[in-house]
Design a protein around this motif. Structure first.
Motif, PDB file in Angstrom:
ATOM      1  N   UNK A  48       0.815  -1.217   0.000  1.00  0.00           N
ATOM      2  CA  UNK A  48       0.000   0.000   0.000  1.00  0.00           C
ATOM      3  C   UNK A  48       0.850   1.270   0.000  1.00  0.00           C
ATOM      4  N   UNK A  50       2.751   2.335   2.551  1.00  0.00           N
ATOM      5  CA  UNK A  50       2.821   2.985   3.867  1.00  0.00           C
ATOM      6  C   UNK A  50       4.234   2.937   4.459  1.00  0.00           C
ATOM      7  N   UNK A  65       3.783   3.499  -4.979  1.00  0.00           N
ATOM      8  CA  UNK A  65       3.571   4.702  -4.163  1.00  0.00           C
ATOM      9  C   UNK A  65       3.012   5.873  -4.967  1.00  0.00           C
ATOM     10  N   UNK A  67       0.414   8.076  -7.475  1.00  0.00           N
ATOM     11  CA  UNK A  67      -1.025   8.350  -7.450  1.00  0.00           C
ATOM     12  C   UNK A  67      -1.776   7.402  -8.399  1.00  0.00           C
ATOM     13  N   UNK A  70      -2.307   4.032  -6.892  1.00  0.00           N
ATOM     14  CA  UNK A  70      -3.257   4.059  -5.766  1.00  0.00           C
ATOM     15  C   UNK A  70      -4.703   4.008  -6.241  1.00  0.00           C
ATOM     16  N   UNK A  71      -4.919   4.499  -7.449  1.00  0.00           N
ATOM     17  CA  UNK A  71      -6.281   4.408  -8.003  1.00  0.00           C
ATOM     18  C   UNK A  71      -6.699   2.954  -8.183  1.00  0.00           C
ATOM     19  N   UNK A  75      -7.820  -1.112   0.194  1.00  0.00           N
ATOM     20  CA  UNK A  75      -7.199  -1.698   1.389  1.00  0.00           C
ATOM     21  C   UNK A  75      -8.193  -1.732   2.543  1.00  0.00           C
ATOM     22  N   UNK A  94     -17.130  10.884   1.655  1.00  0.00           N
ATOM     23  CA  UNK A  94     -15.745  11.355   1.809  1.00  0.00           C
ATOM     24  C   UNK A  94     -14.815  10.570   0.872  1.00  0.00           C
ATOM     25  N   UNK A  97     -15.312  11.512  -2.695  1.00  0.00           N
ATOM     26  CA  UNK A  97     -14.657  12.775  -3.039  1.00  0.00           C
ATOM     27  C   UNK A  97     -13.151  12.606  -3.156  1.00  0.00           C
ATOM     28  N   UNK A  98     -12.584  11.801  -2.248  1.00  0.00           N
ATOM     29  CA  UNK A  98     -11.128  11.592  -2.286  1.00  0.00           C
ATOM     30  C   UNK A  98     -10.709  10.928  -3.599  1.00  0.00           C
ATOM     31  N   UNK A  99     -11.560  10.043  -4.121  1.00  0.00           N
ATOM     32  CA  UNK A  99     -11.247   9.334  -5.377  1.00  0.00           C
ATOM     33  C   UNK A  99     -11.880  10.010  -6.587  1.00  0.00           C
ATOM     34  N   UNK A 140     -16.109   1.088   2.337  1.00  0.00           N
ATOM     35  CA  UNK A 140     -15.306   2.232   1.883  1.00  0.00           C
ATOM     36  C   UNK A 140     -14.190   1.777   0.942  1.00  0.00           C
TER      37      UNK A 140
ATOM     38  N   UNK B   3     -12.729  18.141  -0.881  1.00  0.00           N
ATOM     39  CA  UNK B   3     -12.629  17.130   0.165  1.00  0.00           C
ATOM     40  C   UNK B   3     -12.461  17.792   1.529  1.00  0.00           C
ATOM     41  N   UNK B   6     -15.644  19.572   2.606  1.00  0.00           N
ATOM     42  CA  UNK B   6     -16.654  18.598   3.026  1.00  0.00           C
ATOM     43  C   UNK B   6     -16.354  18.091   4.433  1.00  0.00           C
ATOM     44  N   UNK B 117      -4.435   5.878   1.638  1.00  0.00           N
ATOM     45  CA  UNK B 117      -4.729   4.926   0.564  1.00  0.00           C
ATOM     46  C   UNK B 117      -5.281   5.625  -0.691  1.00  0.00           C
ATOM     47  N   UNK B 119      -5.859   8.182  -3.924  1.00  0.00           N
ATOM     48  CA  UNK B 119      -4.926   8.629  -4.969  1.00  0.00           C
ATOM     49  C   UNK B 119      -4.580  10.111  -4.806  1.00  0.00           C
ATOM     50  N   UNK B 286       4.853   8.388   5.389  1.00  0.00           N
ATOM     51  CA  UNK B 286       3.722   7.583   5.839  1.00  0.00           C
ATOM     52  C   UNK B 286       4.117   6.598   6.943  1.00  0.00           C
ATOM     53  N   UNK B 287       5.338   6.064   6.858  1.00  0.00           N
ATOM     54  CA  UNK B 287       5.726   5.055   7.853  1.00  0.00           C
ATOM     55  C   UNK B 287       5.721   5.640   9.267  1.00  0.00           C
TER      56      UNK B 287
END
Lengths: 236, 547
Positions: A48, A50, A65, A67, A70-71, A75, A94, A97-99, A140, B3, B6, B117, B119, B286-287
């Motif tokens: 992921x 992280x 890592x 963008x 990530x689409x 997870x 939420x 909107x993030x995606x 989600x 975002x 909101x 997580x 994008x 992130x870690x």
């Protein structure tokens, strides 16, 4: 295809993952099995993006890592964590909107319905039980319809109906071309679902087997798991 | 932005909705009504006084104060600008120094699941949280707007000056927060810069100290004169950030408004530049953020489930582990507090708080002696004592028995609720006594202060601690646990700030009219009575007041 190549993750002198390599074939279900502390969650978190690690991870050829990768990724963490001041419906909004999702409302309702959360739409994150939080977490993760979904111990905390529904969703997602990686230490929970199994111990992959091969070998996944992990523990 | 908007809108609206489901809304309403009534009464009294004094002035001759010379005015402005510069520099350096920790801490576990997580570039995720924090800072600064009449009427500052001070403060906080983000992004991605940043902060302070010392030697000036020569120089206004912000105050004091606007705009541009640099930097944090968020979530879960959180590090082996053998029934809480205080204290005496108080007492005393000499130091014991009292007050903003309540220990011990709570409160008082005493003794000796005054300060700080703890206990037991943490903290702060006014005013009035010791001892008596008044009902709230 999701490819993990020579993944090594160290915390000081301890290796959480040691030179792991595997690939997830498209439209398949791979289970990541291993005892506690085997490095399963670390592997998922590395995929992921992280964690900082050595090695290479790509998603359809893209660096994990980035963008764009990530689409493609979804997870579901082991411990769900929700925003206490957002309702169930607002969590989904939420994520949408993030995606930057469009026309997601019907699918969101369908997910809530399948996880029996429709009547909980106006509940706040901190008003849900652990099991309900897990269900919302799954909704989600699935809302953006990711091509690859990583589940970290997804059955923990779920009631029998939700487990049955989730298993059905796994099969449907695979049929729709989605690739799943499910980490668990409860072998029964993924019985008859998997196409490929990765058995991990002490940060290493002891074996990567596919269902047909194991069937022909006349061994069950449980038998193979105990044979490998007990041998490894005894240093054989 | 969609975002962020909101999230911000729904979080605030839902937070208010949750608040209004509890009786605390009535309490907050009460505070607002009290504030409005206070404003109306104050305004009316002010108008009446204005009318009275204007008619009085017509009839009487009032001796006017001597007007300030231009040199005096210039000196005052320089000192004002230097003070502003000092505060701004301190805020910014603290932001840079703590960037490593505070940068990581801004994320929560839901951020990991929903933002890490998603994008989005890591910088976008970081800026999402930072903008939220800056929004919260701005919201908190709204309080400053209510201070405008106070500053205009009581301190005699003109409106432009007040607005400049507020704008300067807000810009300082914003710049500090953005610096935190920039430094955090840098050191989280390139850990080799971590020591550079730490040593850089200490180095900056060292260089400033060396420059000051050099100025004293070369120019043959005293410490204050050298500070004015060095830090009050108009050239310091050219320093980006700190210089521009302090120049805003300086130009406003001079009534020169165009440069005020210019400096403000330059600072805004600097903020934009920092955002741009952060955005362009390769980020991989992130870690660390995940580790900090997991730890935070563990604490939240522990609090919600009423258990103690797992310690991150093992305690050192040198710690005495088998000394908790005494104390019966409810008194066990007193014994536990006493044992724990010494168990974790340096040399079994000085806890970290005690060391802080000791440093404050000693540093303030030495500074007084350096600046004024032994003659001037007479009667200045109040300076370090007030600082320690303020720290003691702000250390006491929560519920003092929260840990025992989380572990259910307070409920499980079969004894009188009042005895258990009193024992827990007295354990806190004992710790405060042990923390305050060493520094106070040393400061009294250094400043050759009166022993009676030192006793007065000790009594004042101890009873202040007891009173504030008792109120914290009452609020902690009485407020609904469903309330958000922020509301808990806000209510504790508001109630305690209001409460502390009475003994403070008494100590001041009696101190001026009679003697400092008398004022302190009277205020201590009042604090003790108030503390007991809060303690008694709290006992009834713990399992219904029954054994």
């Amino acid at each position: 295809m999701l490819e993990v190549s020579h993944l090594t993750k160290r915390y000081g002198k301890v290796f959480a993952n040691q030179n792991i390599s595997f690939a997830l074939p498209e439209g398949s279900i791979t289970v990541l099995l291993g005892p506690n502390g085997a490095g399963k969650s670390t592997t998922l978190k590395a995929i992921m993006g992280f964690l900082r690690y050595e090695g290479n991870i790509t998603v359809d050829g893209l660096p994990n890592k980035g963008v764009a990768a990530k689409r493609l990724l979804g997870y579901v963490p082991e411990m769900p964590a929700l925003y206490p001041n957002l309702t169930v419906a607002e969590h989904l909004e939420f994520v949408a909107r993030a995606y930057r999702l469009k026309d997601y409302k019907a699918y969101a309702d369908e997910l809530l319905d399948r996880m029996e959360l429709t009547d909980k739409k106006k509940k706040f994150g901190d008003e849900l039980s652990k099991g309900m939080q897990q269900k919302l977490s799954i909704c989600c993760a699935l809302l953006p319809r990711p091509k690859y979904v990583l589940f970290d111990e997804p059955m923990i905390g779920l009631d029998p109906h939700a487990i049955k529904e989730l298993k059905a969703m796994f099969t449907e997602m695979r049929a729709a071309g989605c690739t799943l990686l499910i980490s668990t230490h409860i072998i029964d929970s993924v019985d008859a679902l998997w196409d490929q199994a990765l058995i991990m111990q002490a940060g290493q992959v002891l074996a990567a087997v596919d269902a047909h091969w194991l069937e022909q070998a006349g061994e069950t996944l449980e038998q193979l798991f105990f044979r490998l992990t007990e041998q490894s523990a005894e240093g054989v | 932005m969609r975002l962020l908007g909101y999230y911000l809108f729904h979080t605030i609206v839902n937070g208010i909705k949750k608040l209004f489901r509890t009786w605390v809304a009535v309490l907050l309403g009460f505070f607002v009504v009290c504030g409005l009534l206070g404003g109306v009464v104050g305004y009316t009294l002010g108008s009446l006084e204005g009318e009275y004094s204007s008619s009085y002035e017509e009839d009487t001759y009032i001796e006017e104060d001597l007007p300030l010379t231009p040199e005096d005015t210039a000196a005052m402005m320089t000192v004002l600008e230097m003070a502003a510069g000092g505060i701004i520099l301190l805020v910014l350096l603290l932001n840079v120094y703590s960037a490593d920790k505070s940068g990581t801490k801004i994320f929560t576990m839901p951020d990991v699941q929903f933002l890490f997580t998603a994008p989005m570039k890591p910088q976008s995720v970081l800026l999402f949280r930072v903008v939220l924090q800056m929004g919260a800072t701005l919201l908190a600064s709204v309080y400053l707007l209510f201070q405008i009449p106070n500053l205009v009427l009581n301190l005699g500052l003109d409106m432009g000056m007040v607005l400049t001070l507020i704008a300067c403060w807000i810009l300082t906080l914003a710049l500090g927060q953005l610096l935190t983000v920039l430094v955090y992004t840098l050191i989280a991605t390139h850990p080799r810069f971590r020591p550079v940043v730490r040593y850089g902060v200490f180095g900056t302070v060292g260089v400033l100290g060396a420059l000051l010392y050099g100025t004293m030697q070369v120019q043959q000036l005293s410490l204050p004169a050298a500070a004015v020569w060095l830090f009050g120089s108009p050239y310091t206004r050219l320093i980006p950030g700190v210089g521009w912000l302090k120049a805003m105050v300086g130009f406003a004091a001079e009534g020169d408004w165009l440069p005020v606007v210019g400096c403000g705009l330059a600072t805004v541009a600097l903020c934009a530049l920092i955002v741009f640099l952060t955005w362009r930097m390769k980020a991989d944090f992130y870690e660390d953020a995940l580790a900090a968020a997991t730890e935070k979530q563990e604490l939240l879960n522990a609090a919600a489930e009423g258990r103690a959180a797992k310690r991150k590090k093992e305690r050192a082996d040198r710690i005495h582990r088998d000394v908790l053998r005494h104390g019966q029934g409810g008194w066990m809480f007193l014994h536990k507090g006493v044992v724990n205080h010494h168990r974790f204290a340096a040399l079994r005496v000085l806890s970290p708080t005690g060391i802080t108080y000791f440093c404050v007492y000693v540093l303030a005393s030495v500074l007084i002696l350096l600046l004024g000499g032994t003659e001037e130091a007479d009667g200045l014991l109040w300076v370090p004592a007030v600082v320690v009292a303020v720290i003691a007050f702000f250390r006491n903003l929560g519920n003092p028995v929260e840990e025992d309540m989380r572990g259910h220990l307070l409920y499980l011990v079969p004894d009188s609720p009042r005895k258990k709570l009193l024992a827990a409160l007295l354990a806190g008082s004992y710790a405060t006594f042990m923390d305050v005493l060493p520094g106070l003794v040393v400061a009294t000796l250094l400043l050759q202060g009166s022993v009676m005054e030192a006793v007065g300060w000790l009594a004042f700080i101890l009873t202040l601690d007891f009173m504030v703890s008792a109120l914290g206990l009452l609020l902690g037991m009485g407020l609904p646990s469903s309330l958000p943490d922020q509301v808990h903290r806000l209510l504790q702060l508001m109630c305690k700030m209001l409460l502390v006014m009475l003994p403070m005013v008494m100590a001041l009035v009696l101190g001026f009219m009679w003697s400092v010791t008398a004022g302190l001892l009277t205020a201590a008596g009042v604090q003790m009575v108030l503390g007991l008044a809060f303690f008694l009902p709290a006992g009834a709230l713990l399992h219904g007041g029954r054994r």
